[in-house]
Design a protein around this motif. Structure first.
Motif, mmCIF file in Angstrom:
data_model
loop_
_atom_site.group_PDB
_atom_site.id
_atom_site.type_symbol
_atom_site.label_atom_id
_atom_site.label_comp_id
_atom_site.label_asym_id
_atom_site.label_seq_id
_atom_site.Cartn_x
_atom_site.Cartn_y
_atom_site.Cartn_z
ATOM 1 N N ASP A 140 0.857 -1.183 0.000
ATOM 2 C CA ASP A 140 0.000 0.000 0.000
ATOM 3 C C ASP A 140 0.895 1.236 0.000
ATOM 4 O OD1 ASP A 140 -1.694 2.094 0.342
ATOM 5 O OD2 ASP A 140 -2.527 1.434 2.274
ATOM 6 N N GLY A 141 1.177 1.752 -1.195
ATOM 7 C CA GLY A 141 2.081 2.892 -1.335
ATOM 8 C C GLY A 141 1.518 4.201 -0.829
ATOM 9 N N SER A 142 0.208 4.243 -0.538
ATOM 10 C CA SER A 142 -0.375 5.506 -0.067
ATOM 11 C C SER A 142 0.106 5.860 1.339
ATOM 12 C CB SER A 142 -1.905 5.438 -0.097
ATOM 13 O OG SER A 142 -2.368 4.579 0.916
ATOM 14 N N LYS A 143 0.685 4.901 2.049
ATOM 15 C CA LYS A 143 1.177 5.150 3.418
ATOM 16 C C LYS A 143 2.703 5.240 3.447
ATOM 17 C CE LYS A 143 -2.946 4.229 5.455
ATOM 18 N NZ LYS A 143 -3.697 3.726 4.292
ATOM 19 N N SER A 144 3.307 5.563 2.300
ATOM 20 C CA SER A 144 4.774 5.520 2.216
ATOM 21 C C SER A 144 5.440 6.498 3.180
ATOM 22 C CB SER A 144 5.229 5.789 0.781
ATOM 23 O OG SER A 144 4.706 7.018 0.343
ATOM 24 N N ASP A 145 4.749 7.612 3.494
ATOM 25 C CA ASP A 145 5.394 8.597 4.377
ATOM 26 C C ASP A 145 5.334 8.210 5.851
ATOM 27 O OD1 ASP A 145 2.662 8.940 4.297
ATOM 28 O OD2 ASP A 145 2.756 11.082 4.711
ATOM 29 N N TYR A 146 4.659 7.128 6.199
ATOM 30 C CA TYR A 146 4.640 6.690 7.597
ATOM 31 C C TYR A 146 6.003 6.148 8.009
ATOM 32 C CZ TYR A 146 -0.498 6.777 8.123
ATOM 33 O OH TYR A 146 -1.819 7.133 8.221
ATOM 34 N N LEU A 147 6.750 5.621 7.037
ATOM 35 C CA LEU A 147 7.996 4.922 7.354
ATOM 36 C C LEU A 147 8.877 4.941 6.115
ATOM 37 C CD1 LEU A 147 9.737 2.982 8.999
ATOM 38 C CD2 LEU A 147 8.111 1.173 8.536
ATOM 39 N N SER A 148 9.996 5.698 6.191
ATOM 40 C CA SER A 148 10.819 5.815 4.984
ATOM 41 C C SER A 148 12.240 6.252 5.326
ATOM 42 C CB SER A 148 10.194 6.824 4.009
ATOM 43 O OG SER A 148 10.119 8.101 4.615
ATOM 44 N N ALA A 149 13.123 6.082 4.348
ATOM 45 C CA ALA A 149 14.482 6.637 4.391
ATOM 46 C C ALA A 149 14.608 7.426 3.092
ATOM 47 C CB ALA A 149 15.513 5.527 4.470
ATOM 48 N N PRO A 150 14.132 8.697 3.086
ATOM 49 C CA PRO A 150 13.861 9.401 1.828
ATOM 50 C C PRO A 150 15.068 9.870 1.028
ATOM 51 C CG PRO A 150 13.254 10.764 3.721
ATOM 52 C CD PRO A 150 13.665 9.449 4.276
ATOM 53 N N GLY A 151 16.220 10.009 1.656
ATOM 54 C CA GLY A 151 17.349 10.645 0.961
ATOM 55 C C GLY A 151 18.168 9.710 0.094
ATOM 56 N N GLY A 152 18.905 10.324 -0.847
ATOM 57 C CA GLY A 152 19.877 9.550 -1.619
ATOM 58 C C GLY A 152 19.334 8.973 -2.909
ATOM 59 N N GLY A 153 17.999 9.075 -3.107
ATOM 60 C CA GLY A 153 17.418 8.623 -4.370
ATOM 61 C C GLY A 153 17.266 9.821 -5.297
ATOM 62 N N SER A 154 16.320 9.741 -6.240
ATOM 63 C CA SER A 154 16.176 10.827 -7.203
ATOM 64 C C SER A 154 15.245 11.934 -6.711
ATOM 65 C CB SER A 154 15.690 10.271 -8.546
ATOM 66 O OG SER A 154 14.585 9.433 -8.353
ATOM 67 N N VAL A 155 14.582 11.729 -5.553
ATOM 68 C CA VAL A 155 13.756 12.804 -4.981
ATOM 69 C C VAL A 155 14.636 13.752 -4.169
ATOM 70 C CG1 VAL A 155 11.878 13.345 -3.378
ATOM 71 C CG2 VAL A 155 11.650 11.417 -4.941
ATOM 72 N N HIS A 156 15.300 13.209 -3.171
ATOM 73 C CA HIS A 156 16.220 14.001 -2.351
ATOM 74 C C HIS A 156 17.635 13.566 -2.736
ATOM 75 C CE1 HIS A 156 12.902 15.474 0.049
ATOM 76 N NE2 HIS A 156 12.469 14.233 0.146
ATOM 77 N N ARG A 157 18.212 14.268 -3.693
ATOM 78 C CA ARG A 157 19.499 13.842 -4.259
ATOM 79 C C ARG A 157 20.644 14.150 -3.303
ATOM 80 N NH1 ARG A 157 18.332 14.715 -10.686
ATOM 81 N NH2 ARG A 157 16.172 14.029 -10.495
ATOM 82 N N PHE A 158 21.785 13.523 -3.564
ATOM 83 C CA PHE A 158 22.939 13.740 -2.692
ATOM 84 C C PHE A 158 23.453 15.176 -2.814
ATOM 85 C CE2 PHE A 158 23.307 9.056 -2.812
ATOM 86 C CZ PHE A 158 23.303 8.853 -1.442
ATOM 87 N N THR A 159 23.068 16.006 -1.858
ATOM 88 C CA THR A 159 23.543 17.387 -1.816
ATOM 89 C C THR A 159 23.933 17.674 -0.372
ATOM 90 O OG1 THR A 159 21.350 18.194 -1.261
ATOM 91 C CG2 THR A 159 21.905 18.153 -3.606
#
Ligand code: ACO
Length: 325
Positions: free
Chosen positions: A183-202
């Protein structure tokens, strides 16, 4: 052609971090951690130990118990959400390190459900006759994505690896069914968001600790109980078995209270549920194969017994597998 579990193995890093150690790092107490989670201590990998480094001894132990050698292996799937690198896959590193020269190797990312997803995939390859065997591994170094200043997550997780070696067998035994869900609609409940193409390595991403795990524990807790119960019921209903037929349940080890609630809601005795969270914490995709290996070693389940595996994790993802050992 069902997949038999021919061997199991595990590896836990040597370093033990107790609740008392964490009391010195964040504002917490051993009493809070034990009462809310059941965790007493966890194992933490050395800084130079990667997920594949933990996976290798677990995989070799599983092969040895099965009387197999790395050159026999046709497929390697590693369930991990803390891979060695973005690519190559951790499974490719395992293949190279153990010398499984014939094996196709890839990872599956389903957070704490990663082992069940990997098992379901490997089982399909074996039951359809594509491969005769598979190494299925859960390997995690969550210490690498934990924010050690965040008391709501740093007390929960640990590092480790577990493996099973599947071989094609006769019907009526082995992996009887797998059920997996997302169920991807709850993805923000539990994540490691950085380092992919959304939050790039900066520099900003590092500064904001976006590469660290974040979890809305309380919201996740309620969904985990519901979905683990439903996945367990799906496995039993599909195979026409009842709770009294199950010798052992090996649940994902996220929280003792979650396991207690799932047992209660299924109307099953808690003693049927294997639990080692006290010593290892939540090792994500590694928790079920570690627990399964320990349980078999301790004689909690043996040849011919029905064993139910059930997991829940980030994504959300969840699932179950019913196995006749
Ligand atoms: N020490 C002391 N106090 C703490 C700590 C700590 N380590 N952590 C949180 N608290 C505090 C909170 O700040 C809060 O304080 P407040 O009431 O003043 O705001 C209070 O304790 C209660 O916090 P909750 O989050 O409501 O605590 P809860 O009882 O829900 O337990 C926990 C938290 C253990 C995280 C639980 O919610 C849980 O296990 N959730 C599910 C985890 C899970 O299954 N995840 C999926 C698998 S993991 C994966 O896939 C990667």
């Amino acid at each position: 052609m069902p997949s038999l579990i021919s061997g199991t193995g595990r590896y836990l890093p040597e370093k033990v971090v107790t609740n008392a150690d964490l009391e010195k790092v964040v504002e917490t107490s051993s009493q809070w951690i034990v009462e809310r989670t059941g965790i007493l201590e966890r194992r933490i990998a050395d800084e130079n130990q990667s997920a594949s480094d933990l996976a290798v001894p677990a995989a070799l132990a599983a092969l040895e118990k099965a009387g197999a050698i790395p050159e026999d292996v046709e497929l390697i799937i590693v369930g991990t959400s803390t891979p060695d690198m973005l690519f190559p896959s951790t499974a490719c590193f395992v293949q190279s390190k153990i010398g499984a020269v014939k094996a196709v190797a890839f990872d599956q990312l389903a957070a704490c459900s990663g082992f069940i997803f990997a098992l379901a995939t490997a089982d399909r390859f074996i039951s359809s006759g594509v491969y005769k065997n598979a190494l299925v591994i859960g390997a995690e170094v969550y210490s690498s994505i934990i924010d050690w200043t965040d008391r709501t997550t740093c007390v929960l997780f640990g590092d480790g690896a577990g493996a099973v070696f599947l071989t094609a067998g006769e019907s009526g035994s082995g992996v009887l069914s797998t059920h997996i869900y997302s169920d991807g609609s709850k993805s923000d409940y539990l994540s490691a968001p950085g380092g992919g193409s959304v939050h790039r390595f900066t520099a900003d991403m590092i500064e904001q600790k976006k590469y660290k795990l974040v979890m809305h524990g309380n919201r996740t807790f309620k969904v985990a109980i519901k979905m683990m119960k439903e996945a367990a019921e799906a496995a039993m209903n599909h195979n026409g078995v009842t709770p009294s037929d199950i010798k052992l349940v090996v649940p994902h080890q996220a929280n003792k209270r979650i396991i207690d609630m799932v047992a209660k809601q299924l109307g099953m005795d808690r003693s049927v549920f294997y639990m080692n969270i006290g010593h290892y914490g939540n090792t994500a995709a590694a928790s079920i194969p570690i627990a399964l290996d320990e349980a078999i070693e301790q004689g909690r389940a043996g040849k011919g017994d029905l064993v139910l595996l059930v997991a829940f994790g980030g994504g959300f993802t969840w699932g179950s597998a019913l196995i006749r050992l």
